[in-house]
Structure formats: structure tokens, C-alpha cells
Design an enzyme around this catalytic site. Structure first.
Site, PDB file in Angstrom:
ATOM      1  N   GLU A 106       0.822  -1.202   0.000  1.00 35.42           N
ATOM      2  CA  GLU A 106       0.000   0.000   0.000  1.00 35.42           C
ATOM      3  C   GLU A 106       0.858   1.253   0.000  1.00 35.42           C
ATOM      4  OE1 GLU A 106      -3.872  -1.827   0.320  1.00 35.42           O
ATOM      5  OE2 GLU A 106      -2.109  -2.386   1.466  1.00 35.42           O
ATOM      6  N   THR A 107       0.367   2.244  -0.713  1.00 34.61           N
ATOM      7  CA  THR A 107       0.871   3.606  -0.609  1.00 34.61           C
ATOM      8  C   THR A 107      -0.285   4.483  -0.145  1.00 34.61           C
ATOM      9  OG1 THR A 107       2.524   3.327  -2.369  1.00 34.61           O
ATOM     10  CG2 THR A 107       1.830   5.587  -1.853  1.00 34.61           C
TER      11      THR A 107
END
Length: 262
Positions: free
Chosen positions: A46-47
């Protein structure tokens, strides 16, 4: 245009463990396409991107392939950036998100996510789920809002499980939680999400919105400890508080950088 970038390990007290996440602070939103491109380039589970609002912050999460409704470890990492790097002066952060208002509090080295509880029910395993778990003789299956949850009998079964990821990727769901009672903690888990571009997630905060109410009922206790048994591993403190789940962990900063957008 240049953007700040941080990479952190969440749900761990040491580097190279827990779940890595990237965090990109923004003054105002950039395009969805650009955020997805950055997340793909980062190639982490995830970002997280966030912008300040009148009453706190707005947060969004992207895997390398899709935007998701909820992510625990990247929210924990974002809170660390705001508290410890941006020197936010309050003891609580309020995030607006696709999953409603999320709060994070700080106490010493521990950050606590305040997330909505997931609702789950007994389910019939889709054929692909059963086929991918054929190495296990028996298991229970439940369905939450986003994920299937497979309950095994022992921690060893969870640890040794080798599901067929290709077959598992055809199950119509965000991901599959696999869990069992723990030997040294209250419960253990693993999380597989090939549908979201992640074969196995190292530590999954959002999955614990399902795990916490399930094990609270099974074990008849509200405060619990948990481990996610991925190769990197992660440790969580958990609490069921009415219709909320309190998920606590630690974070370590790995990298500070800058994205250069020509």
C-alpha cells in the site's frame, strides 16, 4: 513538481519486519491516475496519500493495481509520519476516508487505530477456495464485508499452509484471512490477496476488524494479542470496544525521499 515520500515498517518494533508502506503527504489532491502510478512504481502492498482538512486529514490508499476502501498498516504508518515527522501537536489524529472517520491515538511508542467493526457470517466456501485449501482436512468459513475468513484448528496449520495462489486469485473477494488460536498469543493469522495484487500481505490491520470480533466471541475476552505469521511477521494489541476495533502497533521509519515528477 516534487513530492515527499516516506517508507515505514508498521506493526513492528524493528526494521525489516512488519508491513512496509509508503506515505506521500500532499497539500491538495493530485489525480487518481497519478496516485495509482506512484503506488505501482513504489510496488509496496500500500501507498497512502493524505491532505490536511479543516478538522484533521483525508486519507486514501492504493495497492500497485487498485484503490482500496481500508488499510490498517498504511494508516498506522501515516499517523507516525504526522505525529513524529510532521510534529503534529495533538494526541489524536482524525482521518476522513472511504470507510468513514478513522482515528489514531498515540501513547509512548504505540499507535492505536480506531476502526469500525466488520460484520461476518457463516459462509459456504466457493469451489476455488476449497480447492486452494485442499491440504487442510477441515476448516470453517465465514464471510465479512470484504474478505472470506478461514478458521483452522492450530497455529501450526496456519504457519505451514501453502494455498494455491493461482486458484485462490479466482475467488470473488478482496482477500482471504486464515486464522487459528495462537500458542503464545490469543490468535494468529495470515492474509492472502492476489485479487488486489498481493499474494500474501505481511501484516493486515484491516483484516483485524473481522478477526477481533470473531475471536472476542470465541475466547470471551475483549482485550487480546495477535500475531500475523507472514515471513516478516507482525505483532498487534487488539481490543473490541462496542462497534469499534482498537488495533495497536509500533512503526519504524526506513526511508525518507523525494519523488521527482517532470
Amino acid at each position: 513538481m516534487k513530492l515527499r515520500l516516506y517508507q515505514l515498517d508498521a506493526f513492528t518494533d524493528k526494521l525489516f519486519a512488519g508491513n512496509p508502506a509508503a506515505v506521500v503527504p500532499l497539500e491538495e489532491w493530485i489525480s487518481d491516475e497519478l496516485m495509482q502510478q506512484i503506488a505501482c512504481e513504489n510496488n509496496l502492498a500500500e501507498t497512502a496519500f493524505y491532505v490536511p482538512t479543516e478538522h484533521g486529514f483525508h486519507i486514501r490508499w492504493f495497492t500497485p493495481t487498485v484503490e482500496v476502501d481500508l488499510c490498517g498498516h498504511a494508516t498506522l504508518a501515516t499517523a507516525y509520519v504526522i505525529f513524529s515527522i510532521e510534529n503534529y501537536g495533538q494526541s489524536e489524529i482524525s482521518f476522513e476516508s472511504r470507510s468513514g472517520t478513522l482515528k489514531v491515538t498515540r501513547q509512548d511508542e504505540w499507535l492505536t487505530l480506531d476502526f469500525p467493526v466488520d460484520t461476518y457470517q457463516v459462509a459456504v466456501a466457493p469451489p476455488a477456495l476449497s480447492e486452494s485449501m485442499k491440504s487442510v482436512e477441515s476448516f470453517e468459513v465465514y464471510k465479512g464485508k470484504s474478505d472470506y475468513m478461514v478458521v483452522l484448528e492450530t497455529e501450526e496449520q496456519v504457519k505451514e499452509l501453502k494455498p494455491d495462489i493461482f486458484i485462490l486469485s479466482t475467488v470473488p473477494t478482496r482477500g482471504i484471512i486464515v486464522t487459528a488460536p495462537g500458542d503464545e498469543v490469543d490468535f494468529v493469522s495470515r492474509f492472502f490477496a492476489p485479487q488486489s495484487g498481493i499474494d500474501e500481505d505481511p501484516v493486515t490491520g484491516s483484516a483485524h476488524t473481522t478477526l477481533i470480533p470473531f475471536w472476542a466471541e470465541k475466547l470471551d475476552k475483549k482485550v487480546m494479542t495477535a500475531k500475523q505469521l507472514s515471513a516478516r511477521g507482525g505483532y498487534l494489541r487488539c481490543e473490541l470496544a462496542d462497534d469499534r476495533t482498537l488495533i495497536s502497533g509500533q512503526v519504524k521509519l526506513y526511508l525518507t525521499g523525494e519523488i521527482s515528477l517532470q
